[in-house]
Design a protein around this motif. Structure first.
Motif, short mmCIF file in Angstrom:
data_model
loop_
_atom_site.label_atom_id
_atom_site.label_comp_id
_atom_site.label_asym_id
_atom_site.label_seq_id
_atom_site.Cartn_x
_atom_site.Cartn_y
_atom_site.Cartn_z
N VAL A 62 0.82 -1.51 0.07
CA VAL A 62 -0.07 0.11 -0.40
C VAL A 62 1.13 1.36 0.46
N GLY A 63 1.02 1.80 -0.90
CA GLY A 63 2.04 3.28 -1.54
C GLY A 63 2.81 2.82 -1.79
N LEU A 64 2.65 2.26 -3.52
CA LEU A 64 3.87 1.31 -4.48
C LEU A 64 5.02 2.71 -4.24
N ALA A 66 8.29 4.89 -4.22
CA ALA A 66 9.03 3.84 -5.59
C ALA A 66 9.85 2.72 -5.79
N ALA A 67 8.67 2.24 -4.90
CA ALA A 67 8.98 0.51 -5.08
C ALA A 67 10.25 0.16 -4.47
N ALA A 68 10.54 0.18 -3.29
CA ALA A 68 11.54 -0.06 -2.53
C ALA A 68 10.63 -1.35 -1.58
N ASN A 69 9.99 -1.46 -1.63
CA ASN A 69 8.92 -2.27 -0.53
C ASN A 69 8.91 -3.13 -1.15
N PHE A 89 -0.30 -1.08 -4.59
CA PHE A 89 -1.73 0.04 -4.85
C PHE A 89 -1.02 1.34 -4.78
N ASP A 90 -0.99 2.23 -6.04
CA ASP A 90 -0.86 4.14 -5.65
C ASP A 90 -1.91 4.78 -6.50
N HIS A 91 -1.72 6.36 -5.72
CA HIS A 91 -2.62 7.06 -6.79
C HIS A 91 -2.00 7.79 -8.11
N ALA A 137 -5.08 3.45 -7.91
CA ALA A 137 -6.33 4.69 -7.65
C ALA A 137 -5.99 4.74 -6.08
N ASP A 138 -6.54 5.46 -5.80
CA ASP A 138 -6.72 5.68 -4.20
C ASP A 138 -7.17 4.33 -3.84
N PHE A 139 -6.68 3.44 -2.53
CA PHE A 139 -5.97 2.67 -1.62
C PHE A 139 -7.75 2.70 -1.13
N ARG A 140 -7.82 4.20 -0.67
CA ARG A 140 -9.23 3.38 0.06
C ARG A 140 -10.74 3.19 -1.20
N ASP A 141 -10.62 3.10 -2.29
CA ASP A 141 -11.85 3.09 -3.28
C ASP A 141 -11.23 1.24 -3.65
N TYR A 156 2.06 -1.85 4.62
CA TYR A 156 1.50 -0.27 4.91
C TYR A 156 2.32 1.12 4.92
N ASP A 157 2.49 1.79 3.62
CA ASP A 157 3.37 2.57 3.42
C ASP A 157 3.30 3.85 2.67
N PRO A 158 1.50 4.57 3.53
CA PRO A 158 1.26 5.94 3.05
C PRO A 158 2.31 7.16 2.93
N TYR A 159 2.30 8.28 3.65
CA TYR A 159 3.02 9.33 3.71
C TYR A 159 2.33 9.19 5.72
N SER A 160 2.90 10.48 5.79
CA SER A 160 2.32 10.54 7.73
C SER A 160 1.02 10.83 7.64
N SER A 163 -0.16 14.60 7.05
CA SER A 163 0.19 15.12 5.22
C SER A 163 -1.01 14.03 4.87
N ASN A 164 -1.15 12.26 4.89
CA ASN A 164 -1.96 12.04 4.65
C ASN A 164 -3.42 11.58 5.33
N PRO A 165 -4.31 12.71 6.22
CA PRO A 165 -4.56 12.13 7.25
C PRO A 165 -5.53 11.22 6.98
#
Ligand code: SAM
Length: 282
Positions: A62-64, A66-69, A89-91, A137-141, A156-160, A163-165
């Motif tokens: 979740v939050g592709l 730069a693909a390091a994970n 997943f990433d938008h 896409a938006d992961f929530r969708d 699970y790796d979105p921004y904090s 900034s990404n509430p």
């Protein structure tokens, strides 16, 4: 989102990573992309060992970014016998494109450059036993899709949350928890050690434990849909700290209210099966 701009940054550890200019958040900020992805997600989740028990083994990335994970998982799974589905997943593809354009510095990209190009063009690519899928896409969708297989592992790796509430609310994590299949043991890993996030995950129905330390950070957080998957579940002492904490309120869609947890939420936490039998005298 396609206008997002990044810069390369040299970490204190000497490694190179990237940073989004608009929120100044650095990807894998302490020990660098390769080491952090491996320690926090790949090794801690024991994906190589656990993948031997499932056919196929399903990972949600979740939050592709730069693909390091994703690349750390692909590298670790190079010799496995079972099939693995890696759903990223990433938008936006802006960070991945930036990483490809700067692969002389972000060297983990180099061996996978052709596969990443194919992933971006076709939405999927096969590397050994790993079937890598891109969900742009938006992961929530994506959580309401009926065709997505439930995961055994979530990176699970979105921004904090600052900034990404929207990716950190109790409502969102409740939907994520409901998307799991409880006949399929699943772990979720993240860099946080925040009391508010741990409380949010518990209230969403996860079991929550202390995760591995990364660099200077002595611990992170790991969640699961089965208590027995956790090596160090949060204890009753942690629950006592929540009662005393001035900042343990879960984040809700209605907005952040920083402060102590209200009595109703605390009572729900106390009733959580992770604590219930032990918390009767709290
Ligand atoms: C810190 S970066 C991820 C780093 C990445 N895991 C890696 O290994 O390079 C956060 C990523 O989460 C993505 N993101 C944030 N909110 C999202 C959402 N609602 N749906 C999908 N992706 C999201 C961002 O676009 C960004 O690429």
């Amino acid at each position: 989102m396609s206008s997002e701009r990044f810069e390369l940054i040299t970490l204190k550890s000497g490694h190179t990573s990237l940073r989004l200019l608009s929120n100044r958040e650095t990807f894998h900020p302490v020990i660098g992309p390769e080491a952090e992805a491996r320690a926090l997600h790949v090794v801690q989740q024991r994906i190589v060992e656990r993948s031997q028990d499932y056919q196929p083994f399903i990972i949600w990335d979740v939050g592709l970014g730069a693909a390091a994970n994703a690349v750390a998982a692909i590298d670790a799974l190079a010799d496995v016998r079972n099939d693995v589905e890696l759903h990223s997943f990433d938008h936006t593809l802006a960070p991945l494109r930036f990483a490809c354009d700067h692969s002389e510095h972000l060297v983990y990209i180099q061996p996978h450059r052709a596969a990443i190009d194919e992933l971006m063009q076709k939405g999927q690519v096969k590397i050994g036993r790993v079937h890598w899928y891109l969900h742009r896409a938006d992961f929530r969708d994506s959580l309401s899709r009926s065709d997505l297989p439930a995961p055994h592992a979530i990176f699970y790796d979105p921004y904090s949350a600052t900034s990404n509430p929207e990716m950190w609310t109790l409502e969102h994590f409740t939907k994520l928890r409901q998307a799991l299949d409880d006949t399929r043991p699943c772990l979720l890993t993240n860099y946080t050690r925040s009391t508010a996030v741990r409380s949010t995950w518990l209230l969403a129905g996860f079991y929550v434990g202390i995760g591995v330390g990364i660099g200077e950070k002595d611990q992170t957080t790991i969640a699961a849909n089965e208590l027995s998957l956790l090596e160090r579940p949060l204890s009753l002492d942690w629950l006592k700290q929540v009662a005393a904490s001035q900042n343990s309120n879960p984040l809700r869609e209605a907005g952040a209210i920083y402060g102590p947890m209200n009595a109703a939420d605390f009572e729900r936490l106390r009733q959580h099966p992770q604590f219930h039998m032990r918390s009767l005298c709290l």
